[in-house]
Design a protein around this motif. Structure first.
Motif: not given
Length: 160
Positions: A31, A34-37, A80, A87, A89-91
């Protein structure tokens, strides 16, 4: 048509967070930001990523300044994950390789991406940035990782 050459990336997170992704089973993940795609969309399967940890914990004053994990991005798009509390986040999945933590300081004068030694940390503020294959090879060697497992072994060069 052959597959595009792998690209090489440095991702930034606390050691605690980077190692949580490395140690996740059945497959590791990454990630960033902060988890943005959007930043994860830039990566392709086969790209190599090294995690740099400025601190042990997120927002911590416990300065670390080490590379802490190293791996190869796997096939698939960012996805996601609901971690609770709103929360999500995208991974991206990553196959991490065996590697030892390595401090960045001894490498700063060797890196292609460091243009100004006094302001070397500037690029790390982006959370994810591309580096040369030579820089990734320097990181992998410092981390005592097997270069061949990362696709970094050069013709006529040894893996270690």
């Amino acid at each position: 048509m052959s597959a595009p050459a792998p690209r090489h990336w440095i991702a930034v997170a606390s050691a605690e967070h980077a190692l949580r992704g490395r140690d996740h089973v059945p497959v590791g993940f990454m990630q960033v930001c902060h988890g943005k795609s959007a930043p994860l969309q830039r990566l392709r399967a086969g790209d190599v990523v090294a995690y740099y940890a400025p601190a042990q914990t997120m927002g911590g004053k416990d300065r670390l300044q080490n590379f802490v994990s190293l791996g190869v991005v796997q096939a698939g798009e960012p996805y996601a994950v609901d971690m609770g509390g709103g929360f999500v986040p995208h991974r991206r999945d990553v196959r991490y390789v065996s590697a030892q933590p390595a401090p960045i300081a001894p490498l700063l004068d060797e890196f292609d991406f460091v243009e100004d030694r006094q302001r070397w940390g500037h690029k790390f503020r982006f959370g994810l940035f591309e580096v040369s294959s030579d820089d990734m090879r320097r990181i992998a060697r410092a981390m005592r990782a097997d270069l061949a497992s990362l696709g970094l072994a050069q013709a006529g060069a040894t893996a270690q």
